[in-house]
Design a protein around this motif. Structure first.
Motif, PDB file in Angstrom:
ATOM      1  N   ARG A 183      30.269   5.089  21.669  1.00 44.61           N
ATOM      2  CA  ARG A 183      31.238   4.856  22.819  1.00 44.61           C
ATOM      3  C   ARG A 183      30.689   5.350  24.284  1.00 44.61           C
ATOM      4  NH1 ARG A 183      32.548   2.027  19.229  1.00 44.61           N
ATOM      5  NH2 ARG A 183      34.584   1.975  18.298  1.00 44.61           N
ATOM      6  N   SER A 186      31.452   6.337  28.278  1.00 46.11           N
ATOM      7  CA  SER A 186      32.426   7.000  29.081  1.00 46.11           C
ATOM      8  C   SER A 186      31.821   7.611  30.500  1.00 46.11           C
ATOM      9  CB  SER A 186      33.059   8.199  28.367  1.00 46.11           C
ATOM     10  OG  SER A 186      32.140   9.300  28.117  1.00 46.11           O
ATOM     11  N   GLY A 187      32.622   7.831  31.297  1.00 43.97           N
ATOM     12  CA  GLY A 187      32.342   8.307  32.539  1.00 43.97           C
ATOM     13  C   GLY A 187      32.201   7.148  33.408  1.00 43.97           C
ATOM     14  N   ALA A 213      30.264  -2.033  28.465  1.00 43.80           N
ATOM     15  CA  ALA A 213      31.167  -1.513  28.368  1.00 43.80           C
ATOM     16  C   ALA A 213      32.162  -2.153  27.047  1.00 43.80           C
ATOM     17  CB  ALA A 213      32.073  -1.194  29.302  1.00 43.80           C
ATOM     18  N   SER A 223      34.258   0.356  25.075  1.00 42.98           N
ATOM     19  CA  SER A 223      34.339   1.648  25.638  1.00 42.98           C
ATOM     20  C   SER A 223      35.262   1.630  27.011  1.00 42.98           C
ATOM     21  CB  SER A 223      33.110   1.979  26.319  1.00 42.98           C
ATOM     22  OG  SER A 223      32.077   2.136  24.960  1.00 42.98           O
ATOM     23  N   GLU A 224      35.531   2.687  27.615  1.00 42.57           N
ATOM     24  CA  GLU A 224      36.018   2.877  28.981  1.00 42.57           C
ATOM     25  C   GLU A 224      35.067   3.317  29.623  1.00 42.57           C
ATOM     26  OE1 GLU A 224      39.814   4.974  31.340  1.00 42.57           O
ATOM     27  OE2 GLU A 224      40.105   4.566  29.167  1.00 42.57           O
ATOM     28  N   LEU A 225      34.930   2.526  30.897  1.00 40.43           N
ATOM     29  CA  LEU A 225      33.674   3.059  31.832  1.00 40.43           C
ATOM     30  C   LEU A 225      34.102   2.496  33.055  1.00 40.43           C
ATOM     31  CD1 LEU A 225      30.712   3.758  31.939  1.00 40.43           C
ATOM     32  CD2 LEU A 225      30.242   1.271  31.546  1.00 40.43           C
ATOM     33  N   THR A 274      36.973  -0.323  36.546  1.00 44.25           N
ATOM     34  CA  THR A 274      37.254   0.469  35.506  1.00 44.25           C
ATOM     35  C   THR A 274      37.523  -0.543  34.227  1.00 44.25           C
ATOM     36  OG1 THR A 274      37.874   2.335  36.553  1.00 44.25           O
ATOM     37  CG2 THR A 274      38.522   2.320  34.133  1.00 44.25           C
ATOM     38  N   ARG A 307      38.382  -1.127  30.377  1.00 48.28           N
ATOM     39  CA  ARG A 307      38.828  -0.290  29.080  1.00 48.28           C
ATOM     40  C   ARG A 307      38.796  -1.173  27.929  1.00 48.28           C
ATOM     41  NH1 ARG A 307      42.175   1.597  33.309  1.00 48.28           N
ATOM     42  NH2 ARG A 307      43.374  -0.384  33.039  1.00 48.28           N
ATOM     43  N   VAL A 349      25.834   7.803  30.459  1.00 48.88           N
ATOM     44  CA  VAL A 349      27.278   7.450  30.180  1.00 48.88           C
ATOM     45  C   VAL A 349      27.726   7.330  28.888  1.00 48.88           C
ATOM     46  CG1 VAL A 349      27.844   6.370  32.478  1.00 48.88           C
ATOM     47  CG2 VAL A 349      26.836   5.078  30.567  1.00 48.88           C
ATOM     48  N   GLY A 350      26.626   7.918  27.872  1.00 51.14           N
ATOM     49  CA  GLY A 350      26.852   8.319  26.366  1.00 51.14           C
ATOM     50  C   GLY A 350      26.139   7.389  25.245  1.00 51.14           C
TER      51      GLY A 350
END
Length: 509
Positions: A82, A84-85, A319, A324-326, A369, A371, A499-500
């Motif tokens: 995932r 994030s950020g 995302a 992912s939430e990005l 953003t 989600r 970011v992951g």
């Protein structure tokens, strides 16, 4: 050990050839050798020089071996992670290459801020340097300074670099004001099927440019005393066609009206830059542009190109497919509104910030953003249209997004001959894409992505789509020969890792 290297090089050449859809005979013709020699090379049974490897790489537009260059050759992707950020969108690739070409209009010093450090830009810089233009990276390598010579040495042009970019076609507009005759190599770039330059010729003939093509070279002559006596109507509302017409009109003494013009993001950035040079452009953002040209442009100019909506779409798709939430910062929202409207109808959960202005003082930005969302296939087909429609270069990302959605999505990529075919590479990763014809793909979702090792498609956006699917697939995938991604994205693997993601850059040789 040497024999082992020959076998590995041969396998890379074979894979690149097959992915391009060429036979051994076709590659042999391009190299001026025999089919049996290509066969021996691919089986690792023939000694091969670095010069021949470079020639093969150029013919296949694939980085077979890279020497003295620290960029990636292959990517190893550990998927199922995932993101994030937050991540920032870089400046526009297509705007930056147009502005590099436009710098030839100016006798003074041009400074471009936050220029994309990508292969397409590097190839153009190699061409500019070879003909006498002085360029250097300043401010810790962030900005680019360009100083032209009094006269250009066109005979010294780096033809190999010129052939590796389609952007070289945008030299035509500025050069017709600088010399009576010149030569340019045929334009290269992504393998997207046959694309005629006739719309460019129709527009530029009105300024006296006459071109004949022989043996891989455009031979250009400029007829004196020829100027547009009525509005120029473009036969294709293309971005580079419009840019070439703008570049030609910028130093034409008088007003030039261009109709059926593209109003896309890179065209607007070019118009803003021309205004910084002192050229007035009326109608920016519309399909009718009026350019009030200046015969002599000699100013020191400082300009900041805006952010890239296609990169923003790439990050949004990353995302979505990784659930992912990005937060994607500095999104040029004016050029993403249709895409977001379609995604909202599909069920995308997202927020956007208040608008703010880009460094060019004109383009509207937001922070977006995204989600994790349960998406449904859209009722209507996904198809591009000239701005303000859905961006042509954003269409491939909907293949990966649609593969995560419930139901069937029809994608109609009517602009390019081959790009829809490359999207079916997602089937190697577990996708269910059915090619209906060279322009239409039916995508069935949702998809359980699986890891795979495969060659990078020779077209930029489908190549990134494959990378994003690998990020979503559990296990370890390998994407080979990623030069085409570096043509359009700056340090994409490193930035996704921030970011992951888990993407390793490596080489075989």
């Amino acid at each position: 050990m040497a024999d082992d290297y020959l076998v590995r090089i041969g396998k890379l050449i074979r894979d690149a050839r097959q992915h391009r859809g060429w036979t051994q005979s076709q590659l042999a013709d391009a190299l001026g050798t025999s089919q049996s020699a290509v066969n021996r090379i691919e089986r690792g049974n023939q000694n091969i020089s670095l010069e021949m490897i470079a020639r093969i790489g150029e013919a296949l537009d694939s980085e077979i071996v890279s020497l003295g260059y620290a960029g990636p050759m292959h990517l190893r992707v550990v998927g199922g992670r995932r993101l994030s950020g937050a991540i920032d969108v870089k400046t526009s690739k297509n705007a930056c290459v147009a502005l590099l070409c436009a710098s030839l209009l100016n006798k003074g010093r041009t400074v471009l801020r936050r220029v994309a450090r990508i292969e397409e830009v590097y190839r153009l810089l190699e061409v500019l340097n070879s003909i006498g233009v002085r360029t250097r990276w300043i401010n810790d390598g962030v900005d680019l300074e360009i100083v032209p010579p009094a006269s250009l040495d066109m005979d010294a042009m780096d033809a190999e670099a010129a052939r590796r970019t389609r952007s070289i076609i945008m030299f035509l507009g500025p050069l017709l004001h600088r010399m009576d005759q010149f030569r340019l190599p045929y334009a290269g770039g992504c393998d997207l099927g046959t694309r005629t330059i006739e719309p460019h010729m129709i527009a530029l003939r009105r300024f006296g440019l006459d071109i004949t093509a022989t043996e891989g070279i455009y031979h250009a002559k400029v007829l004196t005393g020829v100027a547009p006596d009525r509005p120029i109507v473009l036969t294709e509302r293309g971005d580079t066609v419009t840019e070439n017409a703008l570049l030609a009109a910028a130093r034409h003494d008088g007003a030039t009206v261009i109709r059926n013009a593209s109003s896309n993001y890179m065209v607007q950035d070019l118009c803003f830059f021309l205004e910084a040079l002192g050229v007035r452009v009326d109608g920016i953002g519309t399909t009718t542009l009026t350019v009030h040209g200046i015969p002599n442009i000699d100013v020191d100019v400082d300009y900041s190109p805006s952010e890239d909506p296609v990169e923003a779409m790439s990050l949004l798709a990353a995302a979505v497919v990784t659930e992912s939430e990005l937060t994607i910062r500095r999104v040029p929202i004016e050029f993403m509104e249709i895409e977001l409207a379609v995604l909202e109808e599909m069920g995308l959960d997202h927020d956007r910030s208040a608008e703010y202005v880009a460094d060019n003082g004109r383009t509207r930005l937001v922070d977006l953003t995204v989600r994790p969302s349960k998406l449904e296939a859209p009722i209507d087909k996904i198809h591009p249209m000239p701005f303000p429609g859905l961006n042509i270069d954003n269409v491939p990302f909907f293949a990966a997004i649609a593969a995560t959605a419930q139901g069937q999505t029809l994608i109609h990529d009517w602009v390019y001959d081959n790009r829809a075919i490359y999207l079916t590479d997602l089937n190697r990763l577990g996708g269910r894409l059915q090619l209906l014809d060279p322009h239409r793909v039916l995508v069935e979702g949702p998809t359980r992505w699986r890891a795979a090792e495969m060659m990078c498609p020779p077209a930029l956006r489908p190549a990134v789509v494959v990378l994003l699917a690998m990020m979503a697939a559990e296990g370890t995938s390998v994407l080979r020969n990623v030069y085409v991604i570096n043509r359009g994205y700056e340090e994409l693997a490193e930035r996704l890792n921030s970011v992951g993601a888990q993407i390793e850059i490596f080489r075989d040789i």
